[in-house]
Design an enzyme around this catalytic site. Sequence first.
Site, short mmCIF file in Angstrom:
data_model
loop_
_atom_site.label_atom_id
_atom_site.label_comp_id
_atom_site.label_asym_id
_atom_site.label_seq_id
_atom_site.Cartn_x
_atom_site.Cartn_y
_atom_site.Cartn_z
N HIS A 1 21.75 -7.60 92.71
CA HIS A 1 21.64 -8.14 91.47
C HIS A 1 22.93 -8.57 91.07
O HIS A 1 23.55 -9.96 90.68
CB HIS A 1 20.91 -7.67 90.50
CG HIS A 1 19.49 -7.21 90.52
ND1 HIS A 1 18.93 -5.84 90.46
CD2 HIS A 1 18.48 -8.09 91.13
CE1 HIS A 1 17.84 -5.96 90.77
NE2 HIS A 1 17.43 -7.16 91.24
N LYS B 1 3.76 -3.78 84.32
CA LYS B 1 4.54 -2.98 85.08
C LYS B 1 5.19 -1.69 84.64
O LYS B 1 5.93 -1.76 83.74
CB LYS B 1 5.41 -3.79 85.86
CG LYS B 1 5.90 -3.23 87.33
CD LYS B 1 6.61 -4.51 88.21
CE LYS B 1 8.08 -3.97 88.26
NZ LYS B 1 8.62 -5.29 89.06
N ARG C 1 16.88 -12.79 99.61
CA ARG C 1 17.48 -11.73 100.68
C ARG C 1 16.94 -12.00 102.14
O ARG C 1 17.48 -11.77 103.06
CB ARG C 1 16.72 -10.37 100.28
CG ARG C 1 17.40 -9.76 99.37
CD ARG C 1 16.60 -8.50 98.73
NE ARG C 1 15.58 -8.85 97.93
CZ ARG C 1 14.93 -8.35 97.03
NH1 ARG C 1 15.14 -7.18 96.78
NH2 ARG C 1 13.88 -8.87 96.30
N SER D 1 15.59 -2.64 94.06
CA SER D 1 15.42 -1.81 92.97
C SER D 1 14.52 -0.47 93.57
O SER D 1 14.74 0.61 93.19
CB SER D 1 14.82 -2.21 91.71
OG SER D 1 15.62 -3.14 91.13
#
Length: 161
Positions: free
Chosen positions: A18, A42, A91, A130
């Site tokens: 990030h 979440k 990515r 993450s």
Amino acid sequence: MKTKALYAGSFDPLTLGHLNIIERASKIFDEVVIGVVVNLQKKTMFSFEERMDMITESVRHLDNVKVDMCDGLLADFVNKNEFNVVVRGLRGMGDFDLEQQMAQLHQYLYNDKTETVFLIADAKYAFISSTMAKQVISLGGPGENLVPPCVLEKMKGRLNK
Ligand code: ADP
């Protein structure tokens, strides 16, 4: 015209991947806002305040980067604050399908002023997420190459409790 970019995510926690996108975006755009999503659906490892604090600390060296809260529909936040650009990191193909769908949805939802812009992940950080950083660090693995120093310190503090 000054360019104002948004980079949004839940950042639970911020990773070096990030941070690399933020540093690169800060060289391209006049102002970059990191939108920290308050995601009530979440369960996050870190509270909203903790995520904000770790990001603020990690971007202190970047003069044109600000951290803000992103609540509700992202498109409303984008339109209200008149962002020219929404930055996303890519990515690989795993990200691509969903990112393409989101960008196309946002073509409907954003006003005409805003474009989604993708930055290809730096090869050094492309494997980092993450979730993966949390797994490695919580199992005692090395985190120096995954997350910024203040995030690592915070995670280690949690583990020692
Ligand atoms: P959220 O937690 O909201 O799902 P993510 O952390 O997955 O958000 O990602 C926010 C943005 O950062 C996305 O555009 C994602 O593709 C990008 N991103 C995440 N990890 C990396 C990385 N290692 N390198 C580059 N971009 C990344």
